[in-house]
Scaffold this active site. Structure first.
Site, mmCIF file in Angstrom:
data_model
loop_
_atom_site.group_PDB
_atom_site.id
_atom_site.type_symbol
_atom_site.label_atom_id
_atom_site.label_comp_id
_atom_site.label_asym_id
_atom_site.label_seq_id
_atom_site.Cartn_x
_atom_site.Cartn_y
_atom_site.Cartn_z
ATOM 1 N N SER A 1 0.958 -1.102 0.071
ATOM 2 C CA SER A 1 0.031 -0.100 -0.018
ATOM 3 C C SER A 1 0.930 1.333 0.078
ATOM 4 O O SER A 1 2.110 1.245 0.246
ATOM 5 C CB SER A 1 -1.118 0.127 1.241
ATOM 6 O OG SER A 1 -1.240 1.279 1.580
ATOM 7 N N TYR B 1 -1.868 -0.913 10.590
ATOM 8 C CA TYR B 1 -2.028 -1.145 9.120
ATOM 9 C C TYR B 1 -0.695 -0.860 8.498
ATOM 10 O O TYR B 1 -0.199 -1.265 7.519
ATOM 11 C CB TYR B 1 -3.313 -0.497 8.468
ATOM 12 C CG TYR B 1 -3.328 -0.611 6.948
ATOM 13 C CD1 TYR B 1 -4.201 -1.788 6.572
ATOM 14 C CD2 TYR B 1 -2.768 0.205 5.954
ATOM 15 C CE1 TYR B 1 -4.386 -1.566 5.227
ATOM 16 C CE2 TYR B 1 -2.988 0.252 4.604
ATOM 17 C CZ TYR B 1 -3.816 -0.939 4.116
ATOM 18 O OH TYR B 1 -4.180 -1.183 2.945
HETATM 19 P P1 NAD Z 1 -11.652 -6.184 -0.228
HETATM 20 O O1 NAD Z 1 -12.155 -5.897 1.231
HETATM 21 O O2 NAD Z 1 -12.215 -6.177 -1.441
HETATM 22 O O3 NAD Z 1 -10.627 -7.577 -0.203
HETATM 23 C C1 NAD Z 1 -10.127 -7.800 0.875
HETATM 24 C C2 NAD Z 1 -10.392 -9.678 0.748
HETATM 25 O O4 NAD Z 1 -9.475 -10.362 1.737
HETATM 26 C C3 NAD Z 1 -11.403 -10.472 0.517
HETATM 27 O O5 NAD Z 1 -11.675 -11.228 -0.374
HETATM 28 C C4 NAD Z 1 -11.814 -10.973 1.963
HETATM 29 O O6 NAD Z 1 -12.778 -11.855 1.962
HETATM 30 C C5 NAD Z 1 -10.368 -11.434 2.319
HETATM 31 N N1 NAD Z 1 -10.175 -11.559 3.632
HETATM 32 C C6 NAD Z 1 -10.648 -10.597 4.805
HETATM 33 N N2 NAD Z 1 -10.278 -11.557 5.744
HETATM 34 C C7 NAD Z 1 -9.751 -12.492 5.644
HETATM 35 C C8 NAD Z 1 -9.125 -13.780 6.429
HETATM 36 N N3 NAD Z 1 -9.195 -13.541 7.738
HETATM 37 N N4 NAD Z 1 -8.600 -14.577 5.725
HETATM 38 C C9 NAD Z 1 -8.940 -14.817 4.260
HETATM 39 N N5 NAD Z 1 -9.194 -13.788 3.530
HETATM 40 C C10 NAD Z 1 -9.735 -12.760 4.073
HETATM 41 O O7 NAD Z 1 -10.353 -5.134 0.079
HETATM 42 P P2 NAD Z 1 -9.235 -4.625 -1.403
HETATM 43 O O8 NAD Z 1 -9.234 -3.139 -1.337
HETATM 44 O O9 NAD Z 1 -9.313 -5.433 -2.623
HETATM 45 O O10 NAD Z 1 -7.972 -5.007 -0.598
HETATM 46 C C11 NAD Z 1 -6.985 -6.094 -1.046
HETATM 47 C C12 NAD Z 1 -5.537 -5.551 -0.540
HETATM 48 O O11 NAD Z 1 -5.228 -4.444 -1.105
HETATM 49 C C13 NAD Z 1 -5.385 -5.402 1.009
HETATM 50 O O12 NAD Z 1 -4.195 -5.948 1.499
HETATM 51 C C14 NAD Z 1 -5.430 -3.925 1.273
HETATM 52 O O13 NAD Z 1 -4.670 -3.592 2.324
HETATM 53 C C15 NAD Z 1 -4.616 -3.659 -0.175
HETATM 54 N N6 NAD Z 1 -4.857 -2.239 -0.794
HETATM 55 C C16 NAD Z 1 -6.054 -1.763 -0.845
HETATM 56 C C17 NAD Z 1 -6.315 -0.356 -1.016
HETATM 57 C C18 NAD Z 1 -7.810 0.337 -1.571
HETATM 58 O O14 NAD Z 1 -7.795 1.541 -1.518
HETATM 59 N N7 NAD Z 1 -8.828 -0.407 -1.574
HETATM 60 C C19 NAD Z 1 -5.227 0.340 -1.342
HETATM 61 C C20 NAD Z 1 -3.871 0.021 -0.954
HETATM 62 C C21 NAD Z 1 -3.876 -1.465 -0.481
#
Ligand code: NAD
Length: 261
Positions: free
Chosen positions: A143, A156
């Site tokens: 991130s 985080y």
């Molecule tokens: P999202 O909530 O759409 O996806 C998260 C996924 O993780 C889902 O499939 C959920 O079911 C799964 N998950 C949650 N808890 C879990 C557990 N205990 N065991 C197994 N799976 C689990 O979110 P996203 O935005 O697609 O995020 C994905 C990654 O990207 C994360 O690591 C997040 O920190 C990172 N990220 C997101 C953003 C953003 O703006 N959305 C920015 C930078 C980084």
């Protein structure tokens, strides 16, 4: 179909960035192991769609990655089904927002377990298979918060900074094994999670939709554009190419200029 006969495990791939990565890898022929939570019927629809697009197999693991035993079972199932995991995308992650002196201890433990320690466990269990095959790609979704901090996101930010350190170490240890390990570090990504926050924030702060997007959500992102899940997935796909073999130990910023400031 340059990933035909390769197997990709994408954690947290039932939605958002992980789902886009799973789709992109399958579209190039990879077998895919999906993981994450959600409605079983919807997940089965996704699994079938992804399998159909790959020409290979798609499996689903409901492993809760905060459990080491569940991770070990998922990795055993992957090895039994495909021999090894060739492409490991550590993507599952959650967030909690609170000042550090009020941060709930169980939220700290959860975020460190899922956003950091789970990647250690999947990597340690995938590496022997990658080494045996002389090829591997480890791609960790970090991130912008792996490069800079924001208030109220101590767990985080700590986990994402830690993930970069883990990735660099793995890159050095595997540098001569045909394996690469990298982080992708998006800024704000347009996901349903972000979209759903807009109406509440509009109401709470008396702002227009445009004001919420530009002045609240995209305050730190100079392009004033959200990153898309497809852009992140395309970067993950690029890292799987032979042309990307020299990228290892890198932390690729794709944050619309956020961390250039
Ligand atoms: P999202 O909530 O759409 O996806 C998260 C996924 O993780 C889902 O499939 C959920 O079911 C799964 N998950 C949650 N808890 C879990 C557990 N205990 N065991 C197994 N799976 C689990 O979110 P996203 O935005 O697609 O995020 C994905 C990654 O990207 C994360 O690591 C997040 O920190 C990172 N990220 C997101 C953003 C953003 O703006 N959305 C920015 C930078 C980084």
């Amino acid at each position: 179909m340059f990933l035909k006969d390769k197997t990709a495990l994408v954690t947290g791939s039932t939605s958002g960035i992980g789902l886009a990565c799973a789709r992109a890898l399958a579209a190039k022929g990879a077998n895919v192991i999906l993981n994450g939570f959600g409605d079983p019927a919807e997940i089965e629809t996704l699994r079938a769609e992804i399998e159909a697009s790959s020409g290979g197999k798609a499996l689903y693991s409901n492993a809760d990655l905060t459990s080491i035993a569940a991770i070990e079972a998922m990795m055993r199932d992957a090895a039994d089904a495909f021999g090894a995991v060739d492409i490991l995308v550590n993507n599952a992650g959650v967030q909690h927002v609170a000042p550090v002196d009020q941060f709930p201890i169980e939220k700290w433990d959860l975020i460190i377990a899922l956003n950091l320690s789970a990647a250690f466990h999947t990597i340690r269990l995938a590496l022997p298979g990658m080494k045996a095959r002389g090829w591997g790609r480890i791609i960790n979704t970090a991130s912008a918060h792996s490069r800079v901090a924001s208030p109220n996101k101590s767990a985080y930010v700590a986990a994402k900074h830690g993930l970069v350190g883990l990735t660099k170490t793995v890159a050095l240890e595997t540098a001569q094994s045909g394996i690469t390990a990298n982080c992708i570090s998006p800024g704000y990504v347009w996901t349903s999670l972000v979209e759903n926050q807009i109406p509440d924030t509009m109401k709470a702060r008396g702002l227009t939709r445009e004001q919420v997007m530009n002045d609240v959500l995209l305050a730190a992102q100079p392009t004033k554009q959200f990153v898309t899940v497809e852009q992140v997935a395309a970067t993950a796909l690029f890292l799987c190419r032979d042309e990307a073999a020299a990228f290892t130990g890198a932390n690729l910023a794709m944050d619309g200029g956020w961390t250039a400031q």
